[in-house]
Design a protein around this motif. Structure first.
Motif, PDB file in Angstrom:
ATOM      1  N   THR A 406       8.766  -2.581   9.529  1.00 52.64           N
ATOM      2  CA  THR A 406       7.669  -3.412  10.496  1.00 52.64           C
ATOM      3  C   THR A 406       7.903  -4.939  10.521  1.00 52.64           C
ATOM      4  OG1 THR A 406       6.090  -4.148   8.961  1.00 52.64           O
ATOM      5  CG2 THR A 406       6.052  -1.714   9.414  1.00 52.64           C
ATOM      6  N   ALA A 407       7.431  -5.439  11.572  1.00 53.78           N
ATOM      7  CA  ALA A 407       7.677  -7.000  11.485  1.00 53.78           C
ATOM      8  C   ALA A 407       7.185  -7.830  10.554  1.00 53.78           C
ATOM      9  CB  ALA A 407       7.112  -7.440  12.944  1.00 53.78           C
ATOM     10  N   LEU A 408       6.422  -7.244   9.574  1.00 54.47           N
ATOM     11  CA  LEU A 408       6.027  -7.851   8.349  1.00 54.47           C
ATOM     12  C   LEU A 408       7.315  -7.302   7.345  1.00 54.47           C
ATOM     13  CD1 LEU A 408       2.311  -6.876   7.882  1.00 54.47           C
ATOM     14  CD2 LEU A 408       3.382  -9.070   8.003  1.00 54.47           C
ATOM     15  N   GLY A 409       8.239  -6.557   7.449  1.00 57.35           N
ATOM     16  CA  GLY A 409       9.310  -6.625   6.563  1.00 57.35           C
ATOM     17  C   GLY A 409       9.193  -5.359   5.659  1.00 57.35           C
ATOM     18  N   ASP A 410       7.937  -4.566   5.891  1.00 57.60           N
ATOM     19  CA  ASP A 410       7.590  -3.482   4.743  1.00 57.60           C
ATOM     20  C   ASP A 410       7.733  -2.220   5.387  1.00 57.60           C
ATOM     21  OD1 ASP A 410       5.229  -3.715   6.550  1.00 57.60           O
ATOM     22  OD2 ASP A 410       4.027  -3.542   5.037  1.00 57.60           O
ATOM     23  N   ASP A 411       7.693  -1.134   4.697  1.00 55.21           N
ATOM     24  CA  ASP A 411       7.622   0.115   5.080  1.00 55.21           C
ATOM     25  C   ASP A 411       6.207   0.524   5.214  1.00 55.21           C
ATOM     26  OD1 ASP A 411       7.906   2.958   5.256  1.00 55.21           O
ATOM     27  OD2 ASP A 411       9.536   3.133   3.885  1.00 55.21           O
ATOM     28  N   LEU A 412       5.814   0.953   6.463  1.00 57.49           N
ATOM     29  CA  LEU A 412       4.320   0.960   6.832  1.00 57.49           C
ATOM     30  C   LEU A 412       3.591   1.952   5.934  1.00 57.49           C
ATOM     31  CD1 LEU A 412       3.563   3.587   8.602  1.00 57.49           C
ATOM     32  CD2 LEU A 412       4.850   2.147  10.371  1.00 57.49           C
ATOM     33  N   GLU A 413       4.376   3.293   5.298  1.00 57.85           N
ATOM     34  CA  GLU A 413       3.775   4.224   4.647  1.00 57.85           C
ATOM     35  C   GLU A 413       3.394   3.611   3.276  1.00 57.85           C
ATOM     36  OE1 GLU A 413       5.814   7.636   1.923  1.00 57.85           O
ATOM     37  OE2 GLU A 413       6.018   7.929   4.177  1.00 57.85           O
ATOM     38  N   TYR A 414       3.840   2.575   2.685  1.00 56.62           N
ATOM     39  CA  TYR A 414       3.870   2.174   1.522  1.00 56.62           C
ATOM     40  C   TYR A 414       2.545   0.700   1.571  1.00 56.62           C
ATOM     41  CZ  TYR A 414       7.701   4.749  -0.264  1.00 56.62           C
ATOM     42  OH  TYR A 414       8.509   5.673  -0.611  1.00 56.62           O
ATOM     43  N   ARG A 415       2.161   0.472   2.656  1.00 55.05           N
ATOM     44  CA  ARG A 415       1.251  -0.656   2.857  1.00 55.05           C
ATOM     45  C   ARG A 415      -0.269  -0.143   2.223  1.00 55.05           C
ATOM     46  NH1 ARG A 415       1.214  -2.871   8.680  1.00 55.05           N
ATOM     47  NH2 ARG A 415       3.334  -3.407   8.163  1.00 55.05           N
ATOM     48  N   VAL A 416      -0.761  -1.289   1.487  1.00 51.11           N
ATOM     49  CA  VAL A 416      -2.068  -0.941   0.985  1.00 51.11           C
ATOM     50  C   VAL A 416      -2.739  -2.362   1.267  1.00 51.11           C
ATOM     51  CG1 VAL A 416      -1.184   0.710  -0.680  1.00 51.11           C
ATOM     52  CG2 VAL A 416      -1.436  -1.873  -1.254  1.00 51.11           C
ATOM     53  N   GLY A 417      -4.302  -2.339   1.325  1.00 45.23           N
ATOM     54  CA  GLY A 417      -5.130  -3.320   1.297  1.00 45.23           C
ATOM     55  C   GLY A 417      -5.661  -3.426   2.623  1.00 45.23           C
ATOM     56  N   ASP A 418      -6.110  -4.724   2.702  1.00 41.17           N
ATOM     57  CA  ASP A 418      -6.461  -5.311   4.055  1.00 41.17           C
ATOM     58  C   ASP A 418      -5.308  -5.453   5.192  1.00 41.17           C
ATOM     59  OD1 ASP A 418      -9.165  -4.985   3.257  1.00 41.17           O
ATOM     60  OD2 ASP A 418      -9.152  -7.023   2.608  1.00 41.17           O
ATOM     61  N   GLY A 419      -5.574  -5.516   6.494  1.00 41.72           N
ATOM     62  CA  GLY A 419      -4.646  -5.957   7.436  1.00 41.72           C
ATOM     63  C   GLY A 419      -3.388  -4.907   7.536  1.00 41.72           C
ATOM     64  N   LEU A 420      -4.154  -3.742   7.725  1.00 42.33           N
ATOM     65  CA  LEU A 420      -3.039  -2.532   7.752  1.00 42.33           C
ATOM     66  C   LEU A 420      -2.103  -2.491   8.854  1.00 42.33           C
ATOM     67  CD1 LEU A 420      -5.639   0.184   6.380  1.00 42.33           C
ATOM     68  CD2 LEU A 420      -3.731  -0.906   4.947  1.00 42.33           C
ATOM     69  N   TYR A 421      -2.588  -3.205  10.024  1.00 45.32           N
ATOM     70  CA  TYR A 421      -2.016  -3.163  11.230  1.00 45.32           C
ATOM     71  C   TYR A 421      -1.496  -1.874  11.475  1.00 45.32           C
ATOM     72  CZ  TYR A 421      -1.681  -8.184  11.014  1.00 45.32           C
ATOM     73  OH  TYR A 421      -2.038  -9.551  10.936  1.00 45.32           O
ATOM     74  N   GLU A 422      -0.168  -1.456  11.747  1.00 39.39           N
ATOM     75  CA  GLU A 422       0.419  -0.060  12.224  1.00 39.39           C
ATOM     76  C   GLU A 422      -0.227   0.903  11.338  1.00 39.39           C
ATOM     77  OE1 GLU A 422       2.175  -2.602  11.019  1.00 39.39           O
ATOM     78  OE2 GLU A 422       3.577  -3.327  12.637  1.00 39.39           O
ATOM     79  N   ARG A 423      -0.292   0.799   9.895  1.00 40.32           N
ATOM     80  CA  ARG A 423      -0.684   1.927   9.000  1.00 40.32           C
ATOM     81  C   ARG A 423      -2.076   2.278   9.218  1.00 40.32           C
ATOM     82  NH1 ARG A 423      -1.813   5.229   6.156  1.00 40.32           N
ATOM     83  NH2 ARG A 423      -1.096   5.795   3.725  1.00 40.32           N
ATOM     84  N   ALA A 424      -2.948   1.599   9.938  1.00 40.72           N
ATOM     85  CA  ALA A 424      -4.336   1.940  10.196  1.00 40.72           C
ATOM     86  C   ALA A 424      -4.360   3.176  11.077  1.00 40.72           C
ATOM     87  CB  ALA A 424      -4.964   0.777  10.825  1.00 40.72           C
TER      88      ALA A 424
END
Length: 580
Positions: A406-424
């Motif tokens: 993503t534009a944050l530089g992470d793999d959205l599948e692994y995103r946790v916590g607030d500010g989920l953006y695409e992962r939401a």
């Protein structure tokens, strides 16, 4: 905008011509460079005019280039190749580096054998007319410490000069080429910069490199030799590793959010040069540009983001609302029904594009039946997708892993916590449907993936370095092993009806086996499968497709999204108890 580096570099080939043309009459020169064949042959001719006998070879994949440029293959009956096995590299490193020689020498009895640590391939050849030849192919490499302070054996330039006038000593030494120097300079610059302690460290880190390099299409599927592409890949993953270390995260941690790292590699208009700068996102709404509308069933290239939204809107259903880091809408819908729910996603890794089309095509068919309960997110990572389409304007056949995350530089599948953006979007789809099956459509490189300046093989992704056809990964909760196997059997049985897919798998698995040995997968009905327990996901069954689609077009792209579609249809119908 902050400029970290802006520098020109002398072209190594020009420097060699200048240095060797003067005062070297009668000398013999061998050099290994990261230049294409045309440039090397032109330089040989220029040196011959100065009385210098020169042979300039490729430092990148030297054995392959020896067969492409020097070894007579017409009428070749057999070849036995002893490849180096060096203690600073994985045992099959140089066997993998010979890929796709097995496929290119179709009809030749080819045998690979492990040799010693000497950096030479030893080659024994026999032609059908009875001629034989034993020769060696030098594989110049440099042993040093990489950006993580690990021992690293990497391809490098090399220079040999004999017969120098006036008794000057011979030369036989490493030659750091301009492309190696540019790579090293970028890494050192980023490593030395004070990034601070809070992620993300920037919005976009832009690395523009202009350098001469090898660009050569090979006559086997999507294979090509592209040092521009390899430089993009090596810069992207090397800088990602630097930021993993800077953040004190484990190597390979996909939760890291450094920002968007974008290497942009081009042919030089003048002298080789590099520019590294941090830039704000600004207005990136049109970064992807205009891509033509296509009929879904026959699409020969990735769809535009706008078309993905239009195709989804035409399906109806209840919208899923989520926004990306750069403010793009994440397209998604839920259509309730009486059958067991399934979540279908595509485009998690945005440079894997056949799943986007396959998901939409499958939904068009499935939603004709009002009983199917489906959540669909065909394009989970629109920021990465926009970047991919922008990069493809200049290099349409490169794999562009800078667009993977993503534009944050992470793999959205692994995103946790607030500010989920695409992962939401995915979280909402799973929560609202209670689905026990998630079909996650992916792809992987359609041709060889290398990191030539940090040991050649892509660290952490070694299994993905060469294609092995379309395959499936099933992750299941421990108690769901039996239903998972039944699902795999049903899907592979349906896919086995697609003869072009089976032919693709046969050819790529044969080439993979010759250079990488037996893979860690089980072949079921002609489809390689990786199956194992994994409780990381909420749905007890997660089916991941892997089609070699980075970056393909035309009939091969159409076959890719057909296979993705058929996989979704088979999975949903089996899960719902529908007899196909």
């Amino acid at each position: 905008m902050t400029v970290l580096l802006d520098r020109e570099a002398p072209r190594t080939l020009d420097a060699l011509l200048r240095d060797l043309s003067d005062g070297h009459h009668g000398a013999a020169v061998e050099a290994w460079l990261f230049e294409d064949e045309a440039a090397r042959r032109e330089a040989e001719t220029a040196l011959a005019g100065a009385g210098v006998s020169a042979r300039l070879r490729s430092a990148y994949k030297p054995l392959l280039h020896a067969f492409l440029e020097e070894i007579e293959t017409e009428g070749l009956a057999s070849a036995t190749i002893r490849y180096p096995v060096h203690p600073a590299a994985v045992p099959d490193r140089f066997l993998l580096e010979a890929y796709p020689l097995k496929a290119l020498l179709d009809g030749v009895e080819l045998r690979f054998e492990p040799g010693d640590e000497t950096l030479r391939y030893r080659v024994a050849l026999t032609w059908r007319d009875g001629r034989t030849l034993t020769t060696e192919v030098f594989a110049p490499n440099h042993l040093g410490n990489d950006h993580l302070d690990a021992a690293c054996l990497s391809p490098t330039g090399w220079l040999r000069v004999t017969g120098r006038p006036e008794g000057e000593p011979d030369r036989d030494e490493r030659l750091e080429t301009e492309v190696e120097g540019l790579f090293r300079t970028v890494v050192e610059t980023v490593q030395a910069h004070p990034w601070g302690g809070d992620e993300p460290y920037f919005e976009r880190l832009s690395i523009t490199v202009e350098a001469p390099a090898i660009e050569r299409v090979l006559p086997f599927h999507e294979e090509a030799v592209s040092l521009h592409e390899a430089l993009h890949e090596d810069l992207y993953f090397t800088l990602l590793e630097l930021f993993q270390r800077h953040s004190a995260r484990p190597l390979g941690d996909r939760k890291l959010q450094p920002g968007q790292i974008v290497p942009d590699i081009r042919s030089p208009a003048g002298a080789p040069r590099v520019r590294v700068e941090t830039v704000p996102f600004g207005d990136l709404s049109n970064e992807a540009g205009d891509w033509p509308e296509q009929a879904l069933d026959t699409a020969e290239a990735p769809l535009s983001i706008a078309q993905v939204h239009r195709e989804l809107a035409a399906l109806g259903g209840q919208p899923i609302l989520a926004r990306s880091r750069q403010g793009r809408a994440v397209p998604g819908l839920i259509r309730p029904g009486s059958r067991p729910a399934v979540v279908v996603t595509g485009g998690q890794h945005a440079n894997e594009t056949t799943g986007v089309v396959g998901a939409l095509r499958a939904a068009q068919q499935l939603l004709q039946d009002p009983e199917h309960h489906l959540a669909l997110i065909p394009l989970e990572n629109p920021d990465g997708y926009a970047l991919h389409q922008r990069l493809c304007r200049d290099n349409p056949r490169h794999m562009h892993h800078a667009a993977r995350y993503t534009a944050l530089g992470d793999d959205l599948e692994y995103r946790v916590g607030d500010g989920l953006y695409e992962r939401a979007a995915r979280s909402e789809a799973i929560a609202r449907t209670g689905a026990q099956l998630h079909v996650n459509l992916h792809g992987y490189p359609a041709h060889e993936w290398t990191r030539p300046f940090t040991g050649y093989l892509p660290r952490g992704f070694e299994m993905w370095t060469i294609p092995k056809g379309f395959f499936l990964i099933l992750r299941h909760h421990p108690e769901w092993a039996e239903p998972g196997m039944a699902l795999i059997e049903a899907i592979t049985r349906r896919l086995a009806r697609i003869e072009p897919l089976l032919e693709l798998n046969r050819m790529q698995l044969a080439a993979y086996g010759a250079h990488a040995g037996a893979g860690p997968f089980t072949v079921i009905n002609g489809i390689p499968c990786l199956i194992g327990p994994d409780e990381r996901h909420v749905p007890p069954l997660t089916l991941i497709t892997e089609y070699p689609d980075e970056t393909i077009y035309g009939d091969r792209f159409a076959l890719g999204h057909q296979v993705q579609m058929e996989t979704v249809l088979a999975a949903v119908e089996h899960h719902a108890g529908v007899v196909a």
